[in-house]
Structure formats: structure tokens, C-alpha cells
Design a protein around this motif. Structure first.
Motif, PDB file in Angstrom:
ATOM      1  N   LEU A 143       0.834  -1.194   0.000  1.00 27.92           N
ATOM      2  CA  LEU A 143       0.000   0.000   0.000  1.00 27.92           C
ATOM      3  C   LEU A 143       0.873   1.249   0.000  1.00 27.92           C
ATOM      4  CD1 LEU A 143      -2.765  -0.876   2.638  1.00 27.92           C
ATOM      5  CD2 LEU A 143      -3.009  -0.784   0.151  1.00 27.92           C
ATOM      6  N   PRO A 144       0.476   2.265  -0.749  1.00 28.55           N
ATOM      7  CA  PRO A 144       1.248   3.510  -0.740  1.00 28.55           C
ATOM      8  C   PRO A 144       1.116   4.224   0.604  1.00 28.55           C
ATOM      9  CG  PRO A 144      -0.779   3.804  -1.976  1.00 28.55           C
ATOM     10  CD  PRO A 144      -0.694   2.340  -1.646  1.00 28.55           C
ATOM     11  N   ALA A 145       2.168   4.959   0.968  1.00 27.13           N
ATOM     12  CA  ALA A 145       2.111   5.779   2.173  1.00 27.13           C
ATOM     13  C   ALA A 145       1.411   7.108   1.909  1.00 27.13           C
ATOM     14  CB  ALA A 145       3.522   6.027   2.709  1.00 27.13           C
ATOM     15  N   THR A 146       1.294   7.495   0.651  1.00 26.87           N
ATOM     16  CA  THR A 146       0.574   8.716   0.298  1.00 26.87           C
ATOM     17  C   THR A 146      -0.907   8.525   0.613  1.00 26.87           C
ATOM     18  OG1 THR A 146       2.171   9.196  -1.446  1.00 26.87           O
ATOM     19  CG2 THR A 146       0.037  10.332  -1.563  1.00 26.87           C
ATOM     20  N   ILE A 147      -1.464   9.462   1.381  1.00 25.04           N
ATOM     21  CA  ILE A 147      -2.835   9.311   1.882  1.00 25.04           C
ATOM     22  C   ILE A 147      -3.710  10.456   1.399  1.00 25.04           C
ATOM     23  CG2 ILE A 147      -4.279   9.246   3.958  1.00 25.04           C
ATOM     24  CD1 ILE A 147      -1.997   7.948   5.452  1.00 25.04           C
ATOM     25  N   ASP A 180      -8.019   7.261   3.625  1.00 24.17           N
ATOM     26  CA  ASP A 180      -7.917   7.047   5.072  1.00 24.17           C
ATOM     27  C   ASP A 180      -9.174   6.364   5.619  1.00 24.17           C
ATOM     28  OD1 ASP A 180      -9.700   9.153   4.746  1.00 24.17           O
ATOM     29  OD2 ASP A 180      -8.991  10.249   6.508  1.00 24.17           O
ATOM     30  N   GLU A 181      -9.933   5.724   4.762  1.00 26.39           N
ATOM     31  CA  GLU A 181     -11.145   5.031   5.173  1.00 26.39           C
ATOM     32  C   GLU A 181     -10.801   3.802   6.024  1.00 26.39           C
ATOM     33  OE1 GLU A 181     -13.706   6.005   1.115  1.00 26.39           O
ATOM     34  OE2 GLU A 181     -12.118   4.495   1.100  1.00 26.39           O
ATOM     35  N   PRO A 182     -11.728   3.314   6.853  1.00 26.74           N
ATOM     36  CA  PRO A 182     -11.462   2.116   7.668  1.00 26.74           C
ATOM     37  C   PRO A 182     -10.965   0.946   6.828  1.00 26.74           C
ATOM     38  CG  PRO A 182     -13.503   3.155   8.365  1.00 26.74           C
ATOM     39  CD  PRO A 182     -13.061   3.894   7.128  1.00 26.74           C
ATOM     40  N   GLU A 183     -11.531   0.774   5.648  1.00 31.47           N
ATOM     41  CA  GLU A 183     -11.019  -0.192   4.683  1.00 31.47           C
ATOM     42  C   GLU A 183     -10.501   0.607   3.489  1.00 31.47           C
ATOM     43  OE1 GLU A 183     -13.732  -3.251   3.617  1.00 31.47           O
ATOM     44  OE2 GLU A 183     -14.182  -3.808   5.691  1.00 31.47           O
ATOM     45  N   PRO A 184      -9.197   0.880   3.466  1.00 27.16           N
ATOM     46  CA  PRO A 184      -8.654   1.804   2.469  1.00 27.16           C
ATOM     47  C   PRO A 184      -8.895   1.331   1.037  1.00 27.16           C
ATOM     48  CG  PRO A 184      -7.033   1.322   4.175  1.00 27.16           C
ATOM     49  CD  PRO A 184      -8.157   0.354   4.360  1.00 27.16           C
ATOM     50  N   PRO A 235      -7.648  -2.745  -2.658  1.00 33.66           N
ATOM     51  CA  PRO A 235      -6.308  -3.169  -3.108  1.00 33.66           C
ATOM     52  C   PRO A 235      -6.311  -4.463  -3.918  1.00 33.66           C
ATOM     53  CG  PRO A 235      -6.195  -2.347  -0.864  1.00 33.66           C
ATOM     54  CD  PRO A 235      -7.655  -2.365  -1.228  1.00 33.66           C
ATOM     55  N   ALA A 236      -7.123  -5.430  -3.512  1.00 36.72           N
ATOM     56  CA  ALA A 236      -7.142  -6.713  -4.223  1.00 36.72           C
ATOM     57  C   ALA A 236      -7.619  -6.566  -5.658  1.00 36.72           C
ATOM     58  CB  ALA A 236      -8.026  -7.708  -3.474  1.00 36.72           C
ATOM     59  N   ASP A 237      -8.436  -5.542  -5.923  1.00 36.45           N
ATOM     60  CA  ASP A 237      -8.978  -5.363  -7.268  1.00 36.45           C
ATOM     61  C   ASP A 237      -7.942  -4.846  -8.261  1.00 36.45           C
ATOM     62  OD1 ASP A 237     -11.386  -6.250  -6.321  1.00 36.45           O
ATOM     63  OD2 ASP A 237     -12.248  -4.246  -6.046  1.00 36.45           O
TER      64      ASP A 237
END
Length: 390
Positions: A143-147, A180-184, A235-237
Motif C-alpha cells: 500500500l502507498p504511504a501517500t494518503i 484514510d477510510e477504515p477499509e482503504p 487493493p485486491a482489485d
């Protein structure tokens, strides 16, 4: 929608655009050594590209661009790769993004039309900013650190991107970030260059492609509109390969480094014809060893030309392509290009490694072919796993 600038432009044939590219390439090549020596960005090259209508080469004709496909665009990229690969790299990323946005069902039409119009009307380059100090290339996972934090009025973006090719001249950044959602969710945000909180840190001091302006870009709580999101997914998509993006990226990167190899080949031929060692009393070109090595160079370049042309033609004709085949094209062409320059160095000796001669620069530039995604190890591991049924 066709812009006023587009309506005023006469339709041109492909050979005409090739002629324009070749005319500009002469000046690009003449300036390349100085930009390499100083690490300066070739702003003048892009002004000339814009004036020649070459920045909108892959913009759809309905929006006023040339509507060129991969085969033709790869040819133009190769011309500039031979003249100044730093310029060719920035240009190729711009071409890739316009080809992708024109074909992608996930790109918001309003945004793709806006970028298309701007590219037709002036200097409005776009590139994707994906790589980060900790993450490396997203192609390797993670996952990227850019939020991007969503508010009632817009997104607030914070992060650090490296290897941001073309950063001194880009008008638009396609920033790879997570929410920054609970499920990014992860994806791309379209960010105008120069917004408050954005800064370019001039970190690019590289062995090759020194004029590409691939600096760091820092985003510190940068505010962008809610509709700036281009494509956000779980992310999986993202594990499903975008064949369009992978195919044209492969082709254009391959064309750049094939162009570098052809520049090295041309220098070598002149050197072999003009160099007359006292011990030989004749040009080096008369030696069977020189002829054999040059013949091997010609063979590698012939293979490269066939691979680039046939793969690009298949892409334009709608032939179903695979990610693994795309990766093999990149691996083969770039390694052939490196071998060409190494063979040239084997014949030129100290002359080829002198800064007074362009072969030294071509060698530094061509080695950069190995670091572009996909890297050789990833391609070979993938092929090996597939062969083993793993």
C-alpha cells in the motif's frame, strides 16, 4: 468536442508527423550532451514539441489530436530516444497516459476530455507519480504511504513521491494514493501541478537519463476537489493487469532504449570508418572482427525492430495480448540494446568511454532500461512459475 485550436489545425498524415519528429530530433541531439553534463531539464524541446503538434499525437482525433496508435507513437518515441532519451522518456509517459485514458472505462470522461483539450492547445503534460521511498514500485505490491483524506469539500493529499519523471514541466500529476477510510481504497488522483502544499525537491542526480527531471514531489495537505479521483478500488482489485497500460508502456520503453542503441551503432560505424591505427595502416572497418561484431549489432537491432513493430501492430489491430508477452518484449529489447552498446564499447576501447564521445553517454543511458517496470527478475520469475504451473 473539438477545440478552436484543433479546428484551426490541418489534418496531417503519419509520414508528416514522422518528418516533424526527425526535424526536431536533430536539434534535440545537438543539445543532449549539454543537458546530460549539467543535469538541466530540456524545456526548449517540449516547447518545440508543442508547437509541432507532437504533444497531442496520441490524443483521440475527436478531441483534436492526431489519434495515433501504438505502432506510430512507438516510431516517434524511437526517433526521440535516439536523439535525447530523457526527452523521449517524459514524452512517452505523456503518450501512455493519453492512450490509456482514451481506452479506459474507469477514467471519468470529463477529466479525460479536459486533459485531451489542454494537450492539443498547449504545453500540458501529464505523468503518473507512483513510486515512494519506502514502497518502491507499486508493481511489487504494498500500500502507498501517500494518503488522501476525504472532507466535506474535497480531498486532502499528503505524501512523498520519488522518480517523478518530467516534474519540472508537468501540468498534471496522476498520484497513486490510498484513502484514510477504515477499509482503504487505492488508486489515482488527478492533481494540478503547483497547488499550495506541493513542492519539487531536486534530488535527481543519476548515472543516466540525467535530463529527465525525475525529482521528488512532496504533497503536504494539498487540497483537491472531490471529483479529482480517477479510479479508486480495493487493493485486491488492482491485481488484474491493465493490458492497455502494460502493452504501451512496454512498447514505448523498449522504443526509447532501442533508439539509444541505434545512436550508439551510428557513432560506431563512423568511428570504425575514420579510425586508422598506425599499426594497421587501414581503417578499423577493414578488420573481420569489427565486421563480425557490427554484424551482431545489426542482428540484435533487426530483432528489436521486428518485436516492437509486430507487437505494436497487434495492439492497434485489437489482437488479444498477454501481460507475460508484454514483459518479454521489454526484457528482450532492452537487453539487446544494452548488448549493442557494450559491443560498440568492445570495439572502441578507451575512445568509447571518453566524455568527448557520445558513446559513453549512450552507455549510461541504455543501462537505465533495466530499472523500468517490469524488472528482469520479475519477468523471469513470472515466466518460470507459469512454466511450472505454480
Amino acid at each position: 468536442m473539438v477545440t478552436p485550436a484543433a479546428r484551426g489545425r490541418t489534418s496531417h498524415s503519419e509520414p508528416d508527423y514522422v518528418a516533424r519528429a526527425e526535424a526536431l530530433a536533430t536539434g534535440f541531439a545537438a543539445r543532449a550532451a549539454e543537458h546530460d553534463r549539467t543535469g538541466s531539464f530540456p524545456f526548449e524541446n517540449f516547447r518545440e514539441l508543442s508547437e509541432a503538434g507532437l504533444l497531442s499525437l496520441t490524443v483521440p482525433a475527436v478531441h483534436g489530436g492526431a489519434g495515433a496508435g501504438a505502432r506510430y507513437a512507438a516510431r516517434v518515441v524511437g526517433i526521440f530516444g535516439k536523439a535525447d532519451p530523457s526527452t523521449a522518456l517524459v514524452l512517452s509517459m505523456h503518450y501512455i497516459n493519453h492512450l490509456v485514458m482514451a481506452r479506459s472505462p474507469t477514467w471519468p470522461p470529463r477529466l479525460s476530455r479536459k486533459l485531451a483539450r489542454e494537450s492539443v492547445e498547449g504545453l500540458a503534460l501529464v505523468n503518473a507519480l507512483r513510486v515512494e521511498p519506502e514502497l518502491g514500485s507499486p508493481a511489487r505490491g504494498g500500500l502507498p504511504a501517500t494518503i488522501a483524506r476525504r472532507t466535506e469539500t474535497g480531498w486532502r493529499l499528503s505524501g512523498h513521491k520519488i522518480y517523478s519523471t518530467g516534474s519540472p514541466i508537468l501540468k498534471w500529476y496522476l498520484v497513486w494514493a490510498r484513502t484514510d477510510e477504515p477499509e482503504p481504497r487505492v488508486g489515482q488522483f488527478l492533481v494540478p501541478a503547483g497547488l499550495p502544499g506541493t513542492r519539487i525537491v531536486e534530488t535527481w542526480d543519476h548515472h543516466g537519463l540525467r535530463a529527465s527531471g525525475s525529482h521528488d514531489v512532496i504533497f503536504d495537505d494539498v487540497v483537491i476537489p472531490l471529483d479529482a479521483e480517477v479510479d479508486l478500488r480495493k487493493p485486491a482489485d488492482w491485481r488484474t493487469l491493465d493490458v492497455t497500460q502494460a502493452s504501451v508502456h512496454t512498447l514505448f520503453v523498449a522504443a526509447i532504449y532501442d533508439g539509444v542503441a541505434r545512436a550508439a551503432r551510428d557513432w560506431l560505424i563512423t568511428f570504425l570508418k575514420q579510425r586508422v591505427p598506425a599499426s594497421l595502416g587501414a581503417p578499423l572497418a577493414t578488420l573481420p572482427r569489427a565486421q563480425e561484431i557490427l554484424g551482431a549489432i545489426e542482428a540484435r537491432l533487426a530483432v528489436n525492430a521486428r518485436l516492437i513493430y509486430s507487437f505494436a501492430r497487434d495492439f492497434d489491430d485489437g489482437v488479444q495480448l498477454s501481460g507475460s508477452e508484454s514483459n518479454v518484449i521489454k526484457l528482450t529489447v532492452t537487453n539487446n540494446a544494452i548488448a549493442v552498446v557494450e559491443d560498440a564499447l568492445s570495439l572502441s576501447g578507451n575512445h568509447g568511454l571518453s566524455r568527448a564521445n557520445p558513446l559513453e553517454r549512450h552507455y549510461r543511458d541504455v543501462l537505465c532500461g533495466r530499472v523500468h517496470t517490469p524488472q528482469d527478475d520479475s519477468t523471469r520469475i513470472g515466466l518460470g512459475r507459469a512454466a511450472l504451473g505454480l
